[in-house]
Design a protein around this motif. Structure first.
Motif, mmCIF file in Angstrom:
data_model
loop_
_atom_site.group_PDB
_atom_site.id
_atom_site.type_symbol
_atom_site.label_atom_id
_atom_site.label_comp_id
_atom_site.label_asym_id
_atom_site.label_seq_id
_atom_site.Cartn_x
_atom_site.Cartn_y
_atom_site.Cartn_z
ATOM 1 N N UNK A 228 -7.830 3.682 -10.996
ATOM 2 C CA UNK A 228 -7.726 3.067 -9.674
ATOM 3 C C UNK A 228 -8.874 3.506 -8.752
ATOM 4 N N UNK B 109 -6.080 7.211 -5.452
ATOM 5 C CA UNK B 109 -5.810 8.632 -5.232
ATOM 6 C C UNK B 109 -4.314 8.867 -5.370
ATOM 7 N N UNK C 9 1.779 0.348 -7.494
ATOM 8 C CA UNK C 9 0.574 1.194 -7.460
ATOM 9 C C UNK C 9 0.897 2.613 -7.916
ATOM 10 N N UNK C 10 2.010 3.119 -7.424
ATOM 11 C CA UNK C 10 2.362 4.515 -7.709
ATOM 12 C C UNK C 10 2.674 4.681 -9.188
ATOM 13 N N UNK D 112 0.824 -1.206 0.000
ATOM 14 C CA UNK D 112 0.000 0.000 0.000
ATOM 15 C C UNK D 112 0.860 1.259 0.000
ATOM 16 N N UNK D 113 0.263 2.322 -0.456
ATOM 17 C CA UNK D 113 0.925 3.625 -0.456
ATOM 18 C C UNK D 113 0.575 4.293 0.876
ATOM 19 N N UNK E 242 -5.129 2.119 -4.205
ATOM 20 C CA UNK E 242 -4.447 3.397 -4.451
ATOM 21 C C UNK E 242 -5.308 4.278 -5.368
ATOM 22 N N UNK F 138 -1.792 7.389 1.538
ATOM 23 C CA UNK F 138 -3.224 7.343 1.237
ATOM 24 C C UNK F 138 -4.092 7.402 2.487
ATOM 25 N N UNK G 247 -7.463 2.879 -0.217
ATOM 26 C CA UNK G 247 -6.052 2.643 0.135
ATOM 27 C C UNK G 247 -5.535 1.391 -0.571
ATOM 28 N N UNK G 248 -6.353 0.362 -0.579
ATOM 29 C CA UNK G 248 -5.930 -0.909 -1.178
ATOM 30 C C UNK G 248 -5.641 -0.753 -2.673
ATOM 31 N N UNK H 245 -1.026 -6.651 -11.374
ATOM 32 C CA UNK H 245 -0.445 -5.353 -11.677
ATOM 33 C C UNK H 245 -0.089 -5.208 -13.147
#
Ligand code: FES
Ligand code: FES
Lengths: 801, 171
Positions: B141, B97, A680-681, A16-17, B95, A20, B92-93, B168
């Motif tokens: 996302x 944002x 994710x990023x 996870x980021x 992402x 967030x 959050x899971x 991913x």
């Protein structure tokens, strides 16, 4: 997966980021959330004309309102502050936070009103009476380039800030030798990143400490230095708080004029002062428009599609003041041939002032417009020769075994495998099916086209375009830093020395430090010291943080680890080389071990037990130099950026000929940014970049009328892509590690955006090719598309429907 | 003038000028800074709050007009300090944002959608957030986050687990 990735514990995993968590509960801390006791608010009086002499300013009716503290004019301000910095040597292009003597674009700030509340300041601003005497103005870049145009800055003598022609390689010979040539013009319209949070700044002056505290929505290299210079204060009198969350930037949040203005007011009034732009101020006078560029391109190529040479003239309209914007013509020099083996290039970079809003850095720093021109060139060559657009790219691509590859303008590309990325994308997309789908749509009477773009994302640079375009500038570093502290209880804290605007730097540092020290990244705290307690940083620009901050964190963590090994080896009486660091514990060859806590305790409390000459405590710093940044330019050439990410876009667009509205039916992107630290990023950057590029290609433009007035001043007319416009995007990942970075990582902060406008333009042009239309200007708005279709082929479209 | 509002389940009385927007009132009078000002002309959705469960642009209405409604801001979503609700956790899971500036509005828009539609299609989700502009993410996302939240809410009580697979490389 490469060797580096497969060995990692945290890097490249789906973690996870960490940032967030605070945002999803509404607990980000943005500049507008900062409320200081006694704080005053600023509203601006804006110029009505694109160019006019300020005859008089009468603030009496504004000052008569109770609660209004000050109306500051440019004439007063200019006595107290130095001009804002210019990137080029253009001393007569003087820029101050408020217009001085003359306004140079419609909307420019003429006076600042300070009051108890923002609403009151706005009321008072309406009561300030300014008398103008209109002057001649210029809006068009071509016109501004002519010697007879009205200079925006008469003292400078002309509108030309930069006009420099580079010749890299034997351009004329290659043109003479080549089988064919073609020429075209394309235009990149004026748009910007337009974050949802406008720019804002709060400043507070402490006269007893002589410190100006600043909180700002900022993404700017050397921000506090620039404030200090302009306010004539020592550098260590400016304390910028970097724990402010920035609500999006993508380059443009560089409100230096706002900051100097507010800093001055806070000092002059002895009260905290804040300025938060409203949307109108932001769009009209936030000085954050992006490049507006005309490209004239000639290409010389052989019958087999090999492109030999290119001449490019780029004319950029920077608006009314210089700032850093002209440098956006410089960065693309580092990838001026894109992913292709073009042997020689002539590049003329021209930057002119006009009576438009000031330009600021935008995602890619000029690279996205240039990629649009390069990709148009490749498409045109294919069209001329009747060659497949993918095949022609394959023929011109630098091959995997040719890296490191030196391009004519002096940059060496670190690594890449373009052919493989293309193969993967075609296989994933089912290219033949995509073509069949396009043809099926066409048979149904739709206009349909496939768009292709292949381009590079140069990343991690040292700002070498500065000395390249300005020989008085001797910049050869653009460092970033990290500090790691292990406290006496054994917990780890690491630092980020800049603000962030959504890039996940806390996650980056925690992941990298966790990786090196082999401890859970979630247990590492990340803090952002203010600038007076910070190591040097150059802020998250130029897709540099994975490389530079990631690199600094890696090296700082290695120092901590090395010290721990040295302490433990000494304590256990073995040579350092034989001691092994595993998951925070140091082991000897004969099976003994010393745990993390014991080593930390020894470092913090038992100086007598430390190796001789070792300092106590457990902390380290690393200030990282750009991997390739060592030389100043020579012979008009320079190594621009160290790392080069690659992206390949393949899209299908359908247009109903009656509506003219392009609809993206399929969007596949192959992306190679080396080792991915947080998937994710990187994915988010790429998807967001594509959406942003879609806006630039189809929707967004700061349009001006012939009177020099900005027409698109709100979100009603300046259209940002919504969830209806942005398609589902499929990402095909590939990893070619960079040999120059600690983990093989490259940059990705500008990914997607660098190629999507070119790909969308290519698709629409493919769709309308049967009608004999070429769109040569972005954005391609629905109205322009439908008009062109109507004009080109009313009979044909009707027949087919 | 004095207005009584019900915000996040609590009754509060504020003294505001008639021209004060609900947005300014929530932020400045109530100190609930999670509601953001993006455009202040009704387009971006950063200022979204729920009024009786309906997403509403707080920049477009006056505080005095909110009298009588149940107002929910982002601060009213988490069940308690340190604990995320399902939608927040899903953001959050996945992402969903980056900079976080649009996020409060997105989460409230999502909450409103999921309250009336347990199994929204992608089109439903796109429609529900179409009035909320996100400049960072390109929405991909965010849509995944809302799908994930819907899935979890349907199977309530199932613990939030990072093993819910999201590939991913290619999707
Ligand atoms: S701030 Fe209310 S819609 Fe933009
Ligand atoms: S997360 Fe930045 S605007 Fe949506």
């Amino acid at each position: 997966m490469n060797a580096v990735e497969s060995k990692t514990k945290f890097v490249s995993t789906d973690r996870r980021v960490r940032e967030d968590r605070r945002f999803v509960v509404g607990r980000g801390r943005y500049v507008a959330d900062i409320d200081l006791p006694g704080m005053l608010h600023v509203a601006l009086v804006a110029a009505q004309h694109p160019a006019a002499r300020i005859v008089s300013i009468d603030a009496s009716r504004a000052l008569a309102l109770p609660g209004v503290h000050k109306v500051l004019t440019g004439a007063e301000l200019v006595e107290a502050v130095n001009p804002l910095m210019n990137g080029l040597e253009t001393p007569q292009v003087r820029r101050f936070p408020l217009a001085v003597g003359q306004v140079r674009y419609a909307g420019e700030w003429v006076a600042a009103v300070v009051a108890d509340t923002r609403a009151l300041a706005e009321d008072a601003a309406e009561r300030v009476k300014v008398e103008y005497e209109k002057l001649g103005f210029v809006i068009d870049a071509e016109e501004a380039y002519t010697p007879q145009s009205t200079p925006v800055h008469p003292e400078h003598g002309s509108n030309v800030l930069l006009d420099k022609t580079f010749v890299w390689g034997e351009v004329e010979r290659h043109f003479a030798e080549a089988d064919q040539q073609l020429s075209f013009r394309v235009v990149w319209g004026r748009n910007s990143t337009v974050p949802i949070e406008t720019f804002g700044v709060v400043a507070s002056w402490d006269p007893w400490q002589e410190v100006l505290d600043v909180w700002a929505s900022i993404q700017m290299p050397k921000y506090s230095d620039q404030i200090a210079r302009s306010l004539r204060l020592p550098g260590n009198s400016i304390r910028v708080h970097q724990d402010v969350d920035v609500g999006g930037s993508y380059g443009v949040k560089r409100g230096i004029k706002h900051s100097v203005l507010v800093g001055h007011l806070a000092r002059a009034l002895g009260r905290p002062v804040r300025l938060i732009e409203d949307r109108l101020e932001n769009m009209r006078a936030g000085d954050a428009h992006g490049p507006e560029r005309i490209f004239d391109v000639d290409v010389a190529f052989n019958a087999d599609g090999i492109v030999r040479s290119m001449k490019m003239r780029a004319l950029d309209n920077v608006g009314a003041y210089a700032g850093r914007a002209p440098f956006q013509l410089g960065k693309p020099i580092g990838a001026i041939v894109g992913p292709y083996k073009i042997e020689s290039v002539q590049y003329q970079a021209i930057s002119v002032t006009t009576n438009k809003t000031v330009q600021e850095a935008v995602r890619g720093f000029g690279q996205a417009p240039t990629n649009y021109a390069i990709e148009t060139a490749i498409d045109r060559v294919a069209e001329t020769l009747g060659l497949d657009r993918i095949e022609i790219r394959r023929r011109n691509f630098i091959r995997h075994d040719e890296f490191p590859y030196l391009i004519p303008s002096g940059s060496t590309y670190d690594s890449g495998d373009y052919h493989t990325v293309v193969d993967k994308v075609l296989a994933h997309a089912g290219y033949d099916d995509l073509v069949a789908e396009r043809d099926r749509l066409r048979a149904e009477g739709m206009l349909a086209g496939i768009g292709i773009a292949a381009c590079l994302e140069p990343s991690g640079g040292n700002s070498s375009f500065e000395p390249l375009l300005n020989d008085k500038n001797t910049t050869s570093t653009w460092m970033d830093s990290c500090r790691i502290m292990v406290d006496a209880l054994g917990t780890v804290t690491a630092t980020v020395h800049t603000t962030s605007s959504g890039q996940g730097h806390e996650t980056l540092v925690a992941t990298v430090v966790g990786e090196v020290l082999q401890i859970d990244p979630d247990l590492i705290r990340i803090v952002r010291p203010d600038t007076l307690s910070s190591l040097p940083s150059n802020s998250p620009v130029g897709s540099r943080m994975a490389i530079m901050l990631g690199g600094a964190a890696f090296k700082a963590a290695e120092k901590v680890k090395a010290k721990m090994v040295a302490i433990a080896a000494h304590a256990m009486g073995v040579p350092i080389e034989t001691a092994n660091y595993v998951d925070g514990t140091v082991r000897t060859a004969d099976g003994r071990e010393m745990a993390w806590e014991a080593i930390v305790n020894m470092a913090h409390r038992q100086f007598h037990a430390l190796p001789e000459g070792m300092d106590p405590g457990l902390a380290s710093d690393h200030i990282m130099q750009v991997p390739t940044g060592v030389q100043l330019p020579k012979d008009d050439k320079v190594q621009m950026y160290p790392c080069h990410s690659f992206e390949f876009h393949l899209i299908l667009v359908a247009i109903d000929p009656l509506l003219g509205k392009p609809e993206i039916r399929r969007y596949v992107i192959g992306h190679d940014c080396g080792t991915v630290i947080n998937p994710h990023i990187v994915r988010g950057m790429t998807l967001g970049g594509i959406a942003h590029g879609l806006g630039a290609a189809l929707l967004e433009e700061f349009a001006y009328d012939a009177e020099g007035q900005l027409l698109t001043q709100s979100f009603m007319d300046y259209l940002l892509p919504s969830s209806h416009e942005v398609p589902d995007v499929e990402i095909v990942h590939h990893c070619t590690p960079s040999p120059l970075t600690v983990l093989g990582q490259k940059g990705s902060g500008e990914s997607g955006y660098l190629g999507s406008p070119a790909a969308i333009s290519g698709a629409i042009n493919d769709a309308v090719r049967p009608l004999g239309i070429h769109f040569t200007r972005l954005p391609m708005r629905i109205s322009a598309i439908s008009d062109a279709i109507a004009e080109a082929g009313p009979t044909m479209t009707q027949e087919e429907i | 003038m004095s207005v009584e509002l019900k915000v996040n389940g609590r009754a509060v009385t504020v003294d505001v000028e008639p021209r004060t927007t609900l947005l300014d009132c929530v932020r400045d009078e109530l100190g609930l800074k999670g509601t953001h000002a993006g455009c202040e002309h009704g387009v971006c959705g950063a200022c979204t709050v729920l009024l009786d469960g309906q997403p509403t642009r707080s920049c477009l209405m006056f505080a005095v007009q909110a009298d009588g409604y149940e107002i929910t801001t982002i601060e009213g979503v988490a069940p308690q300090a340190g604990e995320l609700d399902v939608i927040q956790d899903a953001f959050c899971e996945a992402h969903g944002l980056q900079c976080g500036f649009c996020t409060s509005g997105m989460i409230l828009a999502a909450r409103s959608l999921l309250e009336r539609e347990a199994s929204p299609t992608v089109e439903d989700i796109r429609e529900a957030i179409s009035g909320n502009i996100c400049r960072c993410t390109g929405y991909g996302q965010i849509i995944e986050a809302i799908q994930l939240a819907a899935e979890r809410m349907r199977g309530q009580n199932a613990p939030a687990s990072p093993s819910l697979s999201r590939t991913e490389a290619v999707r």
